[in-house]
Design a protein around this motif. Sequence first.
Motif, PDB file in Angstrom:
ATOM      1  N   GLU A 167       0.844  -1.187   0.000  1.00 22.28           N
ATOM      2  CA  GLU A 167       0.000   0.000   0.000  1.00 22.28           C
ATOM      3  C   GLU A 167       0.881   1.239   0.000  1.00 22.28           C
ATOM      4  O   GLU A 167       1.892   1.301   0.705  1.00 22.28           O
ATOM      5  CB  GLU A 167      -0.914   0.018   1.225  1.00 22.28           C
ATOM      6  N   ALA A 168       0.489   2.227  -0.798  1.00 22.40           N
ATOM      7  CA  ALA A 168       1.237   3.474  -0.883  1.00 22.40           C
ATOM      8  C   ALA A 168       0.272   4.589  -1.254  1.00 22.40           C
ATOM      9  O   ALA A 168      -0.758   4.346  -1.891  1.00 22.40           O
ATOM     10  CB  ALA A 168       2.356   3.371  -1.913  1.00 22.40           C
ATOM     11  N   PRO A 169       0.562   5.815  -0.863  1.00 23.02           N
ATOM     12  CA  PRO A 169      -0.356   6.923  -1.167  1.00 23.02           C
ATOM     13  C   PRO A 169      -0.227   7.413  -2.600  1.00 23.02           C
ATOM     14  O   PRO A 169       0.688   7.026  -3.337  1.00 23.02           O
ATOM     15  CB  PRO A 169       0.077   8.004  -0.175  1.00 23.02           C
ATOM     16  N   GLY A 170      -1.148   8.291  -2.993  1.00 17.18           N
ATOM     17  CA  GLY A 170      -1.100   8.922  -4.306  1.00 17.18           C
ATOM     18  C   GLY A 170      -1.449   7.973  -5.433  1.00 17.18           C
ATOM     19  O   GLY A 170      -2.096   6.946  -5.232  1.00 17.18           O
ATOM     20  N   PRO A 171      -1.008   8.293  -6.643  1.00 13.68           N
ATOM     21  CA  PRO A 171      -1.325   7.448  -7.810  1.00 13.68           C
ATOM     22  C   PRO A 171      -0.761   6.040  -7.724  1.00 13.68           C
ATOM     23  O   PRO A 171      -1.083   5.201  -8.557  1.00 13.68           O
ATOM     24  CB  PRO A 171      -0.675   8.230  -8.967  1.00 13.68           C
ATOM     25  N   ARG A 172       0.081   5.766  -6.740  1.00 16.45           N
ATOM     26  CA  ARG A 172       0.574   4.400  -6.565  1.00 16.45           C
ATOM     27  C   ARG A 172      -0.452   3.503  -5.893  1.00 16.45           C
ATOM     28  O   ARG A 172      -0.219   2.312  -5.717  1.00 16.45           O
ATOM     29  CB  ARG A 172       1.866   4.419  -5.737  1.00 16.45           C
ATOM     30  N   SER A 173      -1.589   4.060  -5.500  1.00 16.89           N
ATOM     31  CA  SER A 173      -2.660   3.303  -4.848  1.00 16.89           C
ATOM     32  C   SER A 173      -3.834   3.134  -5.804  1.00 16.89           C
ATOM     33  O   SER A 173      -4.312   4.110  -6.387  1.00 16.89           O
ATOM     34  CB  SER A 173      -3.126   4.046  -3.591  1.00 16.89           C
ATOM     35  N   PRO A 174      -4.359   1.913  -5.984  1.00 12.90           N
ATOM     36  CA  PRO A 174      -5.557   1.742  -6.824  1.00 12.90           C
ATOM     37  C   PRO A 174      -6.729   2.574  -6.337  1.00 12.90           C
ATOM     38  O   PRO A 174      -7.535   3.067  -7.138  1.00 12.90           O
ATOM     39  CB  PRO A 174      -5.841   0.234  -6.715  1.00 12.90           C
ATOM     40  N   GLY A 175      -6.845   2.746  -4.999  1.00  8.08           N
ATOM     41  CA  GLY A 175      -7.959   3.516  -4.465  1.00  8.08           C
ATOM     42  C   GLY A 175      -7.948   4.962  -4.919  1.00  8.08           C
ATOM     43  O   GLY A 175      -9.009   5.579  -5.099  1.00  8.08           O
ATOM     44  N   TRP A 176      -6.754   5.536  -5.090  1.00  8.07           N
ATOM     45  CA  TRP A 176      -6.657   6.918  -5.578  1.00  8.07           C
ATOM     46  C   TRP A 176      -7.289   7.024  -6.957  1.00  8.07           C
ATOM     47  O   TRP A 176      -8.013   7.979  -7.252  1.00  8.07           O
ATOM     48  CB  TRP A 176      -5.196   7.336  -5.628  1.00  8.07           C
ATOM     49  N   TRP A 177      -7.017   6.040  -7.816  1.00  7.56           N
ATOM     50  CA  TRP A 177      -7.599   6.040  -9.162  1.00  7.56           C
ATOM     51  C   TRP A 177      -9.119   5.888  -9.090  1.00  7.56           C
ATOM     52  O   TRP A 177      -9.848   6.545  -9.850  1.00  7.56           O
ATOM     53  CB  TRP A 177      -6.994   4.906  -9.984  1.00  7.56           C
ATOM     54  N   ALA A 178      -9.592   5.046  -8.187  1.00 13.32           N
ATOM     55  CA  ALA A 178     -11.033   4.842  -8.060  1.00 13.32           C
ATOM     56  C   ALA A 178     -11.724   6.126  -7.603  1.00 13.32           C
ATOM     57  O   ALA A 178     -12.776   6.509  -8.135  1.00 13.32           O
ATOM     58  CB  ALA A 178     -11.320   3.704  -7.086  1.00 13.32           C
ATOM     59  N   ALA A 179     -11.142   6.791  -6.603  1.00  7.16           N
ATOM     60  CA  ALA A 179     -11.737   8.036  -6.105  1.00  7.16           C
ATOM     61  C   ALA A 179     -11.714   9.120  -7.176  1.00  7.16           C
ATOM     62  O   ALA A 179     -12.686   9.885  -7.326  1.00  7.16           O
ATOM     63  CB  ALA A 179     -10.992   8.501  -4.859  1.00  7.16           C
ATOM     64  N   THR A 180     -10.629   9.195  -7.927  1.00 12.91           N
ATOM     65  CA  THR A 180     -10.547  10.179  -9.011  1.00 12.91           C
ATOM     66  C   THR A 180     -11.606   9.905 -10.068  1.00 12.91           C
ATOM     67  O   THR A 180     -12.285  10.831 -10.541  1.00 12.91           O
ATOM     68  CB  THR A 180      -9.149  10.147  -9.652  1.00 12.91           C
ATOM     69  N   ALA A 181     -11.767   8.640 -10.431  1.00 14.31           N
ATOM     70  CA  ALA A 181     -12.779   8.285 -11.434  1.00 14.31           C
ATOM     71  C   ALA A 181     -14.183   8.611 -10.943  1.00 14.31           C
ATOM     72  O   ALA A 181     -15.016   9.123 -11.701  1.00 14.31           O
ATOM     73  CB  ALA A 181     -12.662   6.802 -11.775  1.00 14.31           C
ATOM     74  N   ALA A 182     -14.456   8.333  -9.666  1.00 13.27           N
ATOM     75  CA  ALA A 182     -15.772   8.660  -9.117  1.00 13.27           C
ATOM     76  C   ALA A 182     -16.024  10.162  -9.166  1.00 13.27           C
ATOM     77  O   ALA A 182     -17.137  10.609  -9.502  1.00 13.27           O
ATOM     78  CB  ALA A 182     -15.876   8.146  -7.678  1.00 13.27           C
ATOM     79  N   GLY A 183     -15.007  10.955  -8.836  1.00 14.03           N
ATOM     80  CA  GLY A 183     -15.149  12.405  -8.927  1.00 14.03           C
ATOM     81  C   GLY A 183     -15.411  12.868 -10.337  1.00 14.03           C
ATOM     82  O   GLY A 183     -16.251  13.760 -10.574  1.00 14.03           O
ATOM     83  N   VAL A 184     -14.724  12.271 -11.315  1.00 10.66           N
ATOM     84  CA  VAL A 184     -14.936  12.641 -12.722  1.00 10.66           C
ATOM     85  C   VAL A 184     -16.367  12.316 -13.143  1.00 10.66           C
ATOM     86  O   VAL A 184     -17.034  13.126 -13.817  1.00 10.66           O
ATOM     87  CB  VAL A 184     -13.923  11.912 -13.624  1.00 10.66           C
ATOM     88  N   VAL A 185     -16.858  11.147 -12.755  1.00  8.49           N
ATOM     89  CA  VAL A 185     -18.231  10.769 -13.114  1.00  8.49           C
ATOM     90  C   VAL A 185     -19.231  11.763 -12.527  1.00  8.49           C
ATOM     91  O   VAL A 185     -20.182  12.196 -13.203  1.00  8.49           O
ATOM     92  CB  VAL A 185     -18.532   9.338 -12.630  1.00  8.49           C
ATOM     93  N   LEU A 186     -19.039  12.156 -11.273  1.00  7.67           N
ATOM     94  CA  LEU A 186     -19.944  13.123 -10.650  1.00  7.67           C
ATOM     95  C   LEU A 186     -19.899  14.474 -11.365  1.00  7.67           C
ATOM     96  O   LEU A 186     -20.943  15.106 -11.594  1.00  7.67           O
ATOM     97  CB  LEU A 186     -19.576  13.297  -9.179  1.00  7.67           C
ATOM     98  N   VAL A 187     -18.709  14.914 -11.731  1.00 10.39           N
ATOM     99  CA  VAL A 187     -18.576  16.204 -12.419  1.00 10.39           C
ATOM    100  C   VAL A 187     -19.232  16.145 -13.794  1.00 10.39           C
ATOM    101  O   VAL A 187     -19.910  17.096 -14.214  1.00 10.39           O
ATOM    102  CB  VAL A 187     -17.096  16.615 -12.511  1.00 10.39           C
ATOM    103  N   VAL A 188     -19.039  15.045 -14.521  1.00 10.18           N
ATOM    104  CA  VAL A 188     -19.680  14.902 -15.833  1.00 10.18           C
ATOM    105  C   VAL A 188     -21.196  14.916 -15.675  1.00 10.18           C
ATOM    106  O   VAL A 188     -21.921  15.537 -16.466  1.00 10.18           O
ATOM    107  CB  VAL A 188     -19.220  13.608 -16.529  1.00 10.18           C
ATOM    108  N   ALA A 189     -21.702  14.255 -14.634  1.00 14.18           N
ATOM    109  CA  ALA A 189     -23.149  14.206 -14.417  1.00 14.18           C
ATOM    110  C   ALA A 189     -23.721  15.596 -14.140  1.00 14.18           C
ATOM    111  O   ALA A 189     -24.718  15.998 -14.751  1.00 14.18           O
ATOM    112  CB  ALA A 189     -23.471  13.255 -13.267  1.00 14.18           C
ATOM    113  N   VAL A 190     -23.103  16.336 -13.224  1.00 11.87           N
ATOM    114  CA  VAL A 190     -23.655  17.653 -12.892  1.00 11.87           C
ATOM    115  C   VAL A 190     -23.466  18.626 -14.051  1.00 11.87           C
ATOM    116  O   VAL A 190     -24.320  19.508 -14.284  1.00 11.87           O
ATOM    117  CB  VAL A 190     -23.015  18.189 -11.597  1.00 11.87           C
ATOM    118  N   THR A 191     -22.397  18.477 -14.819  1.00 13.18           N
ATOM    119  CA  THR A 191     -22.201  19.325 -15.991  1.00 13.18           C
ATOM    120  C   THR A 191     -23.276  19.047 -17.034  1.00 13.18           C
ATOM    121  O   THR A 191     -23.744  19.961 -17.729  1.00 13.18           O
ATOM    122  CB  THR A 191     -20.801  19.091 -16.586  1.00 13.18           C
TER     123      THR A 191
END
Length: 843
Positions: free
Chosen positions: A651-675
């Motif tokens: 486990e490591a922080p930042g882009p070295r963590s799969p969870g970081w990518w998942a959270a970023t993708a979730a944020g992108v989906v939310l932004v696309v939806a509200v846009t």
Amino acid sequence: MTTTDQETGPTADERSRFAEIWARPRGWRRTVMPVQHKSVGTRYMVTAFVFFFVGGLQALLMRVQLAQPEQDVLSAQTYNELFTMHGTTMMFLFAVPFLEGLAAYLLPLMLGARDMPFARYNTFNYWCYLLAGIILYSSFLVGMVPDAGWFAYVPLSGPEFADKAMDIWLFGLALAELAAIGAAIEMVVVVLAMRAPGMSLDRMPIFAWTMLCVAAMIILAFVPLLVGSLLLELDRNAGTAFFDTDRGGDPLLWQHLFWIFGHPEVYVMFLPGAAIISQVVPVHSRHRLVGYPFVVAAVVVTAIMSLGLWVHHMYTTGLPPVTLSFFTAASMSISVASGVQVVAWIATLWSGRPRLTVPMLFSLGFLFTFVAGGITGVMVASAPFDAQAHDTYFVVAHFHYVLIGGMLFPVLAGLFHWWPKFTGRMPSARLGTVSFWLAFVGFHLTFFPMHLTGLWGMPRRVFTYDAGLGVGVLNLLSTIGAFVFAAGLVLTAVTLLGALRRGERSGANPWGADTLEWVADSPPAAPNFGRIPVVGSRTPLWDEPPHDPELARMAAAFDHAPRNVRATPFTTVLSALPSTAAVQARPTVWPLVAAAGLALAAVGLLLENGWFLGGSVVVIVAGFVAWELQNERELGAGESTEPVGGEYLVEAPGPRSPGWWAATAAGVVLVVAVTTVAFSMLFLQVNAPVWPQGGTLGQPWLSAGTGLALALAVAASWWGARQGPLTHDATPVARGAHLAAVVITTLAGVAALVLAVAQWPAGGLDHTAHSYDSGVLMLVGTLALAIVLGLGLTVCALVARLTHARDIRPRIMLQNAAVLWGGVLVVWAVTWAATDLLPLVVV
């Protein structure tokens, strides 16, 4: 060739423990608890082909009705139902799910990984897709089959003209789109961060490049359809006014939202088909793909341009001439990128020594058919010509030439090409050749005459036609061709299925292919690779392996290891250099429970039963909570936290963590939806005959308070994510800081939720009165949903802190929460702009 051997390796006992940790579940557990990418990908592909044959049967019934003029084999109502379900099945239940299943199976093998990044999420997406298909086809059981067309144009799909069958269609569609978006997130992460050491971006297979672009297109284009489906459902059952012209709505808004999805959807199907050809043709030509950089550029350009061509489908809706001119030029220009790929394939064939194998036959059939469809595509890209041909069978012919030629033929080429990899058996070349010629001849006999029937005046979407049109003979030929085509596809299925038992053993690489999937056994073992391969070129099986000590060190560290947890290398984005180890999930039933809860919620809404709906919400929450608790229990299991090979952190922080990518993708989906919602409000404001002049939500203090609370949530969670060591040691100070960060973030999130929701009653708006009010409700609702998701991830960080003694896991979860809260803050900014800024500046 690639590095697969080692001077000294693990002992027999170590290999046995490694195999045990990756073992598939047995018995009934294998049915409901699969997470390994090959199992999930196979289920996707098999399920999609079942739907394909069902949709094909519907097409044959329609062709029987149209074989002669003025027939009554089918009634108008039955024809409309079959037409709707045929298009829905092929577009939403076959094409995209099959391609995502193929990607789920092949991408980890091609890239040198052991699984998809979020294996349980991958399973969850499959269950959502399967349940979506069941919901859609349950309409036949209850006698309420959707009949408004697979495009569901308003007002035919609105409350005035469509009954509850349309609600079934919308809920099934929403669940299928949710699954497609989730699968796209998986593809982005596996391609960008889970490649074999040394596989830099310029060494990736074309299929991987293409699926990366396709995944981005799905996220950007499918979310608007999901939003549009919700808007239509709200109009139908909650009294909103998005598509009601009397209350400031506009039916054209649905067409915009649908084709913002629909035109990229064409390329979401074509580009993977073209990528399959880019993998098959070089292997069966025994020559590297000519013009690799140009093909990659063509794929990227096509993906980008496809997102801006949706008006290509709306030429006859009365748009201004300037708009028509722009989209005509853009629609014609995109054919250049497709032409680059065609030239590359022809050059590869010319430069190599082609073998007329069955995969090559289907590839050549694709080339001929797609080029023909591309020619007619340039024709309908012209607004004046499209105005004449738009509602005729000419468009039906073009549509099928592009989609069947551009997607189905490549898929069949790919199935014959990779069948030895899937099964370890070679399909019959003789039967495969016969099936190709039946499918090829039958296809052209079916759809080529439709160009003529369309030019001679036969309208599409009609269940019969007058004998005076003089197209009876051509329609009869199309019907005969459809049955020949179907015979070819049935023989293809028989050939492939027959090879499962009677096919000749294939060996690991019967074609002499050049990509990493052919390193693995045929069929591949559960972990794909005991020793992770190292890559030094675009064709690793045709070239010498690299001599890089750093890459060799990672390969040795992961040689049948680790043996206490499932893990695969996580590499850097650009150069694929060794970074960390990504933990892979074990089998579990909780993704099925969560997906079943969503399907039950759809049923509860259809039944309008509050108790049933409440129970389904309990099932959803229970499924996700149990899922998260199991995640944390497994990640906290003793040795699973030890660095792989003593060097690569689990486990490591930042882009070295799969969870970081998942959270970023979730944020992108939310932004696309509200846009998308904000775009819808802007479109309505510009086009509505009556709009509140200068009208704003008028709640500056509540809105500002919401933004400040969200900013505090971002700051608190980010601060907490920076507390504590990166090692696995625990410190009391960090533990207290993490708990404080969770408490502050939670309180800030709850305050933001209360303030956001309070804006609606404080504004005194009525969502049934005008589309502006409806849009404000949708924006506030989207913001509230985003905040709830942020709170959910914050609770996950709390669970991680209470579960683990070490500090790194809660740090990572707080970091992921901070990323998602950042996305929520952007959602708030877009909401504020749409409710309080744009009404003042747009007249």
